[in-house]
Design an enzyme around this catalytic site. Structure first.
Site, short mmCIF file in Angstrom:
data_model
loop_
_atom_site.label_atom_id
_atom_site.label_comp_id
_atom_site.label_asym_id
_atom_site.label_seq_id
_atom_site.Cartn_x
_atom_site.Cartn_y
_atom_site.Cartn_z
N SER A 1 0.85 -1.19 0.00
CA SER A 1 0.00 0.00 0.00
C SER A 1 0.88 1.24 0.00
O SER A 1 2.10 1.15 0.12
CB SER A 1 -0.91 0.01 1.22
N LYS A 2 0.23 2.39 -0.10
CA LYS A 2 0.93 3.66 -0.16
C LYS A 2 1.88 3.87 1.01
O LYS A 2 2.89 4.54 0.89
CB LYS A 2 -0.09 4.80 -0.16
N ARG A 3 1.49 3.30 2.13
CA ARG A 3 2.31 3.50 3.32
C ARG A 3 3.70 2.87 3.16
O ARG A 3 4.63 3.19 3.88
CB ARG A 3 1.49 2.96 4.49
#
Ligand code: GLU
Length: 475
Positions: free
Chosen positions: A244-246
């Site tokens: 994910s973006k994280r």
């Protein structure tokens, strides 16, 4: 033998991300390896979530990675008439039917099923069957169209990655192939397109594995042979959680912005789930020759940013400088620097490629070759632009002013002579000169640095350093 045809079929609801790019790459490589065709199809039927910006982002990502498609991009929104035609044919052949069940009734059914601990599913109440009397269609309800999924038997998927997967038809309910407004749904459009486009191999993420038996049944109802499927395992973050973006960059173009070469990212992606012995570096030609979906690993693979950095530096060091120059020029422009206001980019690359892991790092080091203004790293200036350095710098200026052919090979003996004439050790000249020329002690050799900074800027900067020393003394 039938010509191999693969496709990449993204939905334009975001950027082209790492997972999508790997799917595209594997489909592309599979087609290339077999001398087949690779097709790009934009699945934009979800009018609410699809955007033209996202279409552009996908096309841009494909272009940056240089994943050339032989046909397309085809847009599903241009093909509604064709989907309607197939839906009509399925209705006429008894493979589909109109379902007038209102939304609320369906919701009630779902709730009741869940309360009874069952999987929520449509119960087939509008499915025409021998001996069954259907109710009269209620007034004012626009029907959806459902596919008559076979009730018995099973669907066998000989998956190229996972091996044999068997699903019993009784587990599948009659899925909606057209909404009440007449628009077709995903499973229908994919099948019609894969059929019309002659796709022989569907390589896609395993989040679609649930759809595959339904799609195979629709193919059969159309009287067509389904393609071969290969479902790719997920990509995970370095911590083992779903990517994910994280976890940092997930958009392909963000890697471009962060100074990665497309070759490095492709090489990195090809190894996410696929291997060839313990080989890590693959040229495009090798990937095309060696890649096979059958060799894709069944388990998910985690991204490894350090490995990507390593590959990036490898490609920065080994690629043709003329190729790297395109991307370095872009990075310089991004820093507000005009790449035509300084040395040839190829020379910069050769000088800095051993000391840059990304093109952002390279551009940051190189920016001072293209700008007039220069600021000093304070600690470096305090340490090296000292009274002791002043005579050395003065001698250097005097000697360098006589040089007209401003190339590293010509500058090198001049510098050596200055060191000898002033009677200091080489670093006593080199370190102050570096700070004077680039603002810090991090630079290539002095002769190369002088050449890159250029005659005029070098002489001006050396003068400025002398002025700085004089001013510091009187301060
Ligand atoms: N459009 C689908 C997606 O982006 C892919 C469909 C497919 O590959 O069959 O997830």
């Amino acid at each position: 033998m039938k010509k191999i045809r693969t496709r990449f079929a993204p939905s334009p609801t975001g950027y082209l991300h790492i997972g999508g790019a790997r799917t595209a790459l594997f489909s592309y490589l599979y087609a290339r390896r077999h001398g087949g065709d690779f097709i790009l199809r934009i699945e934009d039927t979800d009018l609410e979530r699809s955007t033209p910006e996202s279409v552009n982002a996908i096309l841009e990502g494909m272009a940056w990675l240089n994943l050339e498609y032989d046909e397309g991009p085809f847009y599903q929104t241009h093909r509604f008439d064709r989907y309607k035609e197939v839906i009509q044919q399925l209705l006429e052949a008894g493979h589909a039917y109109r379902c007038y069940m209102p939304r609320e009734e369906l919701d009630q059914l779902r709730e009741a099923q869940m309360a009874a601990g069952e999987k929520p599913r449509y119960d087939g109440r509008w499915r025409p069957e021998a001996g069954k009397t259907l109710p009269a269609p209620p007034e004012g309800v626009q029907p959806v169209i459902r596919f008559s999924n076979p009730k018995d038997g099973e669907v066998v998927i000989e998956d190229l990655v996972r091996g044999r997967v068997v699903i019993r038809n009784e587990e599948l309910d009659d899925l909606i192939i057209a909404r009440s407004d007449g628009t077709p749904t995903y499973n229908l459009t994919v099948v019609v397109d894969d059929f019309d486009m002659g796709i022989t191999h569907v390589i896609r993420g395993d989040d679609h594995l649930n759809n595959t038996p339904r799609q195979i049944n629709i193919f059969r109802a159309m009287g067509a042979e389904p393609p071969v499927y290969g479902h790719l395992p997920m990509i995970l973050g370095p911590d083992g959680a779903k990517l994910s973006k994280r976890h940092g960059a997930v958009s392909v173009m963000q890697y471009h912005e962060e100074g990665y070469l497309p070759e490095a990212l492709l090489n990195y992606l090809v190894r996410l789930g696929w291997s060839n012995g313990d080989q890590e570096v693959f040229s495009r030609e090798e990937m095309m020759r060696l890649f096979d979906v059958k060799d894709v690993n069944q388990s998910a693979s985690a991204i490894n940013p350090d490995k990507l950095l390593w590959l990036n530096q490898h490609y920065i060091k080994t690629s043709d400088p003329a190729h790297v120059a395109r991307y370095l020029g872009w990075q310089l422009g991004h820093l507000g620097v005009d790449p035509s206001e300084g040395p040839a980019l190829e020379d910069v690359i050769v000088a800095l490629r051993e000391r840059s892991r990304t093109l952002v790092e390279m551009a940051q080091q190189a920016a001072c070759y293209f700008r007039d203004e220069l600021s000093y790293d304070e600690d470096a200036a305090a340490k090296h632009l000292t009274a002791e350095a002043e005579p050395v710098l003065r001698a250097a200026v005097e000697a360098l002013e006589a040089v007209s052919d401003w190339r590293a090979a010509e500058l090198e003996p001049v510098i050596k002579d200055v060191v000898k004439a002033v009677g200091v050790k080489f670093p006593m000249l080199a370190q102050p000169m570096r700070v004077a020329l680039v603002g810090s002690t991090a630079s290539p050799s002095i002769d190369v640095t002088l050449a890159l900074v250029g005659r005029e800027r070098s002489l001006a900067r050396l003068q400025k350093a002398i002025t700085f020393i004089v001013a510091s003394k009187s301060a």
